[in-house]
Design a protein around this motif. Sequence first.
Motif, mmCIF file in Angstrom:
data_model
loop_
_atom_site.group_PDB
_atom_site.id
_atom_site.type_symbol
_atom_site.label_atom_id
_atom_site.label_comp_id
_atom_site.label_asym_id
_atom_site.label_seq_id
_atom_site.Cartn_x
_atom_site.Cartn_y
_atom_site.Cartn_z
ATOM 1 N N LYS B 32 -14.447 -14.337 -4.043
ATOM 2 C CA LYS B 32 -13.323 -13.529 -4.491
ATOM 3 C C LYS B 32 -12.662 -12.479 -3.531
ATOM 4 N N LEU B 33 -11.477 -12.697 -3.347
ATOM 5 C CA LEU B 33 -10.661 -11.814 -2.658
ATOM 6 C C LEU B 33 -10.832 -10.250 -2.797
ATOM 7 N N PRO B 34 -10.914 -9.247 -1.761
ATOM 8 C CA PRO B 34 -10.690 -7.904 -2.125
ATOM 9 C C PRO B 34 -9.644 -7.280 -2.881
ATOM 10 N N GLN B 35 -9.494 -6.489 -3.683
ATOM 11 C CA GLN B 35 -8.490 -5.943 -4.411
ATOM 12 C C GLN B 35 -7.231 -5.858 -3.586
ATOM 13 N N GLU B 39 -3.958 -8.163 -4.102
ATOM 14 C CA GLU B 39 -2.530 -7.489 -4.331
ATOM 15 C C GLU B 39 -1.630 -8.100 -3.237
ATOM 16 N N ALA B 40 -1.988 -8.158 -1.961
ATOM 17 C CA ALA B 40 -0.935 -8.698 -1.075
ATOM 18 C C ALA B 40 -0.347 -10.213 -1.437
ATOM 19 N N GLU B 41 -1.574 -10.987 -1.992
ATOM 20 C CA GLU B 41 -1.053 -12.327 -2.352
ATOM 21 C C GLU B 41 -0.171 -12.302 -3.361
ATOM 22 N N GLU B 73 -4.161 -11.071 9.659
ATOM 23 C CA GLU B 73 -4.871 -12.417 10.000
ATOM 24 C C GLU B 73 -4.608 -13.525 8.627
ATOM 25 N N ARG B 74 -4.060 -12.867 7.551
ATOM 26 C CA ARG B 74 -3.773 -13.675 6.465
ATOM 27 C C ARG B 74 -2.337 -14.033 6.219
ATOM 28 N N GLY B 75 -1.896 -13.515 7.502
ATOM 29 C CA GLY B 75 -0.362 -13.992 7.610
ATOM 30 C C GLY B 75 0.578 -12.845 7.158
ATOM 31 N N PHE B 76 0.224 -11.586 6.689
ATOM 32 C CA PHE B 76 1.006 -10.622 6.253
ATOM 33 C C PHE B 76 1.709 -9.700 7.486
ATOM 34 N N GLU B 77 2.837 -9.065 7.265
ATOM 35 C CA GLU B 77 3.148 -8.027 8.504
ATOM 36 C C GLU B 77 2.610 -6.694 7.743
ATOM 37 N N PRO B 78 1.628 -6.118 8.164
ATOM 38 C CA PRO B 78 1.322 -4.890 7.858
ATOM 39 C C PRO B 78 1.905 -3.715 8.452
ATOM 40 N N ILE B 79 2.193 -2.488 7.642
ATOM 41 C CA ILE B 79 2.715 -1.486 8.219
ATOM 42 C C ILE B 79 1.488 -0.547 8.084
ATOM 43 N N TYR B 80 0.992 0.034 9.295
ATOM 44 C CA TYR B 80 -0.195 0.631 9.419
ATOM 45 C C TYR B 80 0.075 2.177 9.225
ATOM 46 N N GLN B 81 -0.384 2.788 8.026
ATOM 47 C CA GLN B 81 -0.067 4.024 7.675
ATOM 48 C C GLN B 81 -1.160 5.077 8.706
ATOM 49 N N MET B 82 -0.693 6.126 8.906
ATOM 50 C CA MET B 82 -1.800 7.159 9.686
ATOM 51 C C MET B 82 -1.153 8.349 9.307
ATOM 52 N N THR B 83 -2.029 9.024 8.777
ATOM 53 C CA THR B 83 -2.092 10.443 8.576
ATOM 54 C C THR B 83 -2.763 11.433 9.450
ATOM 55 N N CYS B 84 -2.253 12.689 9.480
ATOM 56 C CA CYS B 84 -2.859 13.652 10.371
ATOM 57 C C CYS B 84 -4.156 14.719 9.953
ATOM 58 N N ARG B 85 -4.532 14.043 8.696
ATOM 59 C CA ARG B 85 -5.394 15.032 7.914
ATOM 60 C C ARG B 85 -6.890 14.963 8.876
ATOM 61 N N ASP B 86 -7.294 13.690 9.213
ATOM 62 C CA ASP B 86 -8.728 13.476 9.630
ATOM 63 C C ASP B 86 -8.827 13.236 11.155
ATOM 64 N N ARG B 87 -7.924 13.126 11.915
ATOM 65 C CA ARG B 87 -8.083 12.902 13.456
ATOM 66 C C ARG B 87 -7.398 13.634 14.190
ATOM 67 N N ASP B 286 1.539 -7.782 -9.215
ATOM 68 C CA ASP B 286 1.977 -8.873 -9.981
ATOM 69 C C ASP B 286 3.345 -8.821 -10.386
ATOM 70 N N ILE B 287 3.920 -7.539 -10.696
ATOM 71 C CA ILE B 287 5.337 -7.490 -11.295
ATOM 72 C C ILE B 287 6.420 -7.429 -10.260
ATOM 73 N N VAL B 288 5.954 -7.243 -8.924
ATOM 74 C CA VAL B 288 6.978 -7.005 -7.822
ATOM 75 C C VAL B 288 7.817 -8.457 -7.846
ATOM 76 N N PRO B 289 7.228 -9.701 -7.641
ATOM 77 C CA PRO B 289 8.036 -10.513 -7.271
ATOM 78 C C PRO B 289 9.388 -10.791 -8.392
ATOM 79 N N ASP B 290 9.094 -10.483 -9.564
ATOM 80 C CA ASP B 290 9.868 -10.594 -10.595
ATOM 81 C C ASP B 290 11.198 -9.649 -10.351
ATOM 82 N N ILE B 291 10.798 -8.501 -10.057
ATOM 83 C CA ILE B 291 11.666 -7.319 -9.571
ATOM 84 C C ILE B 291 12.562 -7.755 -8.657
ATOM 85 N N VAL B 292 12.011 -8.109 -7.469
ATOM 86 C CA VAL B 292 12.698 -8.508 -6.360
ATOM 87 C C VAL B 292 13.732 -9.959 -6.749
#
Lengths: 225, 296
Positions: B32-35, B39-41, B73-87, B286-292
Motif C-alpha cells: 500500500k502506498l503511503p498516504q 494523495e499525489a497519485e 522518483e514517481r514522476g511528480f514535480e515536488p516543491i520542497y518546502q523549507m521553514t526556518c523553525r528547526d534549522r 481526490d476532489i482536486v481533478p474535478d475542480i481543475v
Amino acid sequence: MIGTTPKPFEEISRALENYEKVAVIGCDGCAKVCMTGGSDQVVEMAEKLKEKGKTVLFALSPERTCYVGKTKTALDPHLDKLKSADAVLVLGCGGAVQITRKVIEDYDLTIPVKVGLDSVGHMDTLIMGELAIEQCQECGECILNETGGICPVTKCAKSLLNGPCGGAQDGKCEVDSERYCAWILIYNRMAALGELDKLRRFMAPKDYSKMAKPRRLNIKERRVE
Amino acid sequence: MKLTELFDKGEFVITSEVGPVKGCLRSNEGGKLPQCAQEAEMVRGHIHAINVTDNQSAVMRLGSLAASVRLKERGFEPIYQMTCRDRNRIALQSDLLGACSLGIDNVLCLTGDYTSLGDHKSAKSVFDIDSVQLLKIAKGLNEGRDMMGNALTQSTNLALGAVVNPNFEPLDLQLLKMEKKIEAGAEFFQTQAVYDPAVFERMTKKTDKFGVPIQYGIVIVKSPQMGKFMNENVSGVNVPDWIIKEMGSVSKEDRKKKAVEITIRLIREIKPMAQGIHFMPLGWSDIVPDIVKATV
Ligand code: SF4
Ligand code: SF4
C-alpha cells in the motif's frame, strides 16, 4: 531586573532532604521586586523550613546577591554560623545562587548551595507588584534604532527581523492571542514617526556570535570579551 | 522542471499540497502506498507540481526533502518546502545544496509555524534567520556562493518561491514584506487560503506592479466544523459564514460535492486575478481533478 518565580515547596524540600542545618539567603534586588526572595520571603521560607523540622541558622537578604562584594558583606557577620551549615538555600536568580556559591568557596568552605527559585529572564516592570514583561534578550547588537524602539528579537515569538509572519490575527500574535504582534506594533510606531520607509531596508541575519555563552563583560574597558 | 519556466511561458500553474507521513518510507509493507504518495497519485496529470510540507504545524513527520525525492522518483514535480523553525543557517544552506543534488528544482521558503502549535511543544525553536534572509541566501547559492561569500564548487539551480497572506491586516505591512522577499530573490508566490475574492483583489491591485506570479491558495473546507475550527485556531485565515452554512446545509455524504462546488465558484471569480492555483486539500486530494477540470 531578572524575573524569578518560586519553585514548588515540595521540590525545595526534596533538594534539602539530607540536610539538617540550613541558611536561607535571598536578594533585596530583583527577587525583592518579584516578591520571591526579598527580606519578607526569606523569613517566610525560614518558618516553613522550621515547620519541616529544619534548623535555620540565619535568614537574610543582601542588597544585591549577584554582586560578590555585597553578598560577602552580608555574610561576613554570620561566618561562624555559616561554617556549621549543612546547606544554603538561595532565593535569588541563578546568578545569585552561583555568586553565593563563589563567596562560600572563597571562605574555603564546601557547602551545598541549593536554589529555591526559577529564573525566567530579564523583565521590565510595568505595574509594581503586579506585572513585568520581557522586552530584551541582550543580543549584543541592539537594533532598536531601526525598529521604532520595539524589539522584534524578543517581542516577536519568531525573532523575525524583516517583517511579520502571516499569522497575526486581529493584531495579535499567532503564538499567543493575548499579545500584540510585535511587527504590527513596530509598523504602527514607525508610521506614527513618519519612518515607514526605514522598514523597507533588508535586515541581515543577526550575528549570534555576540550572544555566544558565557559572555564576559570587561567593565573597565566597557566591552564584551 | 522549475516552476518559473512555466510562469515564463504564461502557463496558469496548478499545484497541490501533501504532508509527509509520520513514519519512515523504507519498506512498502502490504504494497500500500503511503498516504502522501496516494494523495499525489490522486492529482497526477491534473497539476504541475506538488508542495511537500516541512513538519507542518510543527508536528514531527518525515522530512520534506526525503518525501520530495520519493515523489520525484514517481514522476511528480515536488516543491520542497523549507521553514526556518528547526534549522540554523548552516543546516538550511546545507539542505538547499542537498535538495539540488538530489534533483529538486523548486523550493518554497517559509518562516514556519511556531513550535508550541505542534506535538513537540517543549522543543527549542531555532528561527536563526527569517524567510526574507533565507530567500536571499538561497539566491546566493544559485549564484555560486554561500551566505558568507565562500565560493561553491557547484551552484544550486533552484526556483525560489515564497508565501504571502492577503488576509493580513494591515495589508501594507504584509506587502512591505512581500516586496522584501522579491528583492531577496522570490520568483513566485503562493497565498494563504483566501475565501473572499474582494480580499484577493485588494491585494492584486497593489501587487500587480510587482510583476511576480501569484498562485491563489485555497484550503478545502471539508465541514462546517472545520470552517469554524479554522476561524478559531488558524491565525490569518477567515472562512466566511456562507461557506460554513453551505457546508452545513448538506448531508455528510454530500460534503465533498459541496466542497467541489464552492471551490469552483471561488476559483472562477479569482482566476482572472491570479497566475495559478495552489490547492491545500488536507486529505481530500481526490476532489482536486474535478475542480481543475471545471475551472482551468
Ligand atoms: S535588539 Fe532587542 S534583544 Fe537586542 S539588545 Fe536591543 S532590545 Fe535587547
Ligand atoms: S504574529 Fe507577529 S509577533 Fe507573532 S510570530 Fe508572527 S510576526 Fe512574530
